[in-house]
Write an enzyme that holds these catalytic residues in place. Sequence first.
Site, PDB file in Angstrom:
ATOM      1  N   HIS A 180      43.424 -76.002  27.671  1.00 51.27           N
ATOM      2  CA  HIS A 180      41.976 -76.948  28.090  1.00 51.27           C
ATOM      3  C   HIS A 180      40.830 -76.032  27.882  1.00 51.27           C
ATOM      4  CE1 HIS A 180      39.397 -80.061  28.746  1.00 51.27           C
ATOM      5  NE2 HIS A 180      40.142 -80.567  29.568  1.00 51.27           N
ATOM      6  N   TYR A 185      35.984 -76.731  32.361  1.00 53.16           N
ATOM      7  CA  TYR A 185      37.114 -76.154  33.216  1.00 53.16           C
ATOM      8  C   TYR A 185      37.142 -74.718  33.077  1.00 53.16           C
ATOM      9  CZ  TYR A 185      37.883 -81.089  33.820  1.00 53.16           C
ATOM     10  OH  TYR A 185      37.932 -82.482  34.165  1.00 53.16           O
TER      11      TYR A 185
END
Length: 461
Positions: A180, A185
């Site tokens: 991800h 993030y």
Amino acid sequence: MHPNSQYIHADNTALIFEELKFRSLTVKNRLFRSSISGQFDDYNGHGGNARLNWEEKFARGGIGCIISSFTPVSVRGRILVRYAMIDDDDKIPFWREVGRRVHAHDCRFIMQLSHSGRQQDMGGVENLFSKGLSSTSKSDYFHGLLAQAMTKPEITEVVEQFAQGARRAREAGLDGVELHGANGYLLTQFLSSGINDRTDEYGGGWEGRARFVLEIVRAIRREVGHDFHLQMKINGVDHNDWLYPWIRKGNTLDETVKICTMLLDGGKGVDSFHVSSGSTFPHPRNPAGDLPLNDLHRWYDGMLSQGTRAPMNYAIFSNPLLARAFQALWRWRRGKVIEGINLDYARAVSEAIGKIDPDIKVLCTGGFQHADRIAEAIRSKACDGVTMARPLIANNDLPEILAKANGPEKECTYCNKCLLNDLENPLGCYDLSRFDGTSFEDRYDKMIKQVMSVFEPPTFH
């Protein structure tokens, strides 16, 4: 109805339901469920029965491949509590059962390996006195979540956590992993020029900022070999300045294409790219849609103890005039396009990567729920497949619907109530307008029944 519409739809479905072959993975159609899930699991990161039911219902609905919700590789990298993790070998049996349930419906399952970095909405009591690990010591600009720049030993440790997470996914019999690297993030925090302010070899130009992710890719390949699917979720463009125009915009499309090229690692790196956009979560472009003010005011209070800017945000959301002004800014920054919002970015990645290695596939996320839009995206070579989340929450059997019609009778309205409710409530479709009934109470009961359906108890023998 246009006299040729049935033939057009047949052509569209033939394309959508054609197999998609990656280097080491074959998916039965071009429809993927992108990463979305609720707080379904035990507090300590062990998977729960509700998650098994959650994943299986999408597989039963005909989706070709499920990309899991963000799966933390460590407790320090947790994003929300009660999400199943992959931080220890004791998690392998649960994920093996997930794979078994999903595979029974001829559906593949890719685990999304994740680390929150500073973007840790609710890290739980274990992280109460720890700042989020990041590329920077600056807090995020939206919630004000605190951060500390990672040391080199910490970088080495997190690289290994990702590698071991991938090993565990393979041992569980899953079909691949996704890193991800989008939507704010930890990997985004290193990749983005709008966030990464390091002056060592992990910062500076795009090559330095991508070093951390490249080390993770190589460490994963060391553990799982080159016959296990590995893909990268990445922002086409960061749009880091959507809220505050004076801060740095972040990565451009040109930088993203260069980073993707680097992550091919001479044919030894990633197998595909999953294109999104937006340097934080939530972001007007992800998930692209509306900002429901009542839900925002009702459920955002859970963030008050998390970020230094959360009280200011809550004050804005609690003021009718300021809330509507914020909603107007959100809609303006999103733009008019929702379905296929990231297609231009995916097309640029597809064109550039295809010249280097035509076996590398590109997936695109962004509100897809109509056969003609999906087929055109694939036919135009902007991408090889599409990923969907909210439209599948609204219609779990959307793939079966698309095989017969251009779209569902009751479409996802992109209201984003599912997103906001997930902070405190079970994930599901909370758009009351989509439910039939003779009264508010009747419609509400039907909505709650659907939301709670994943909590069916296990069968004991």
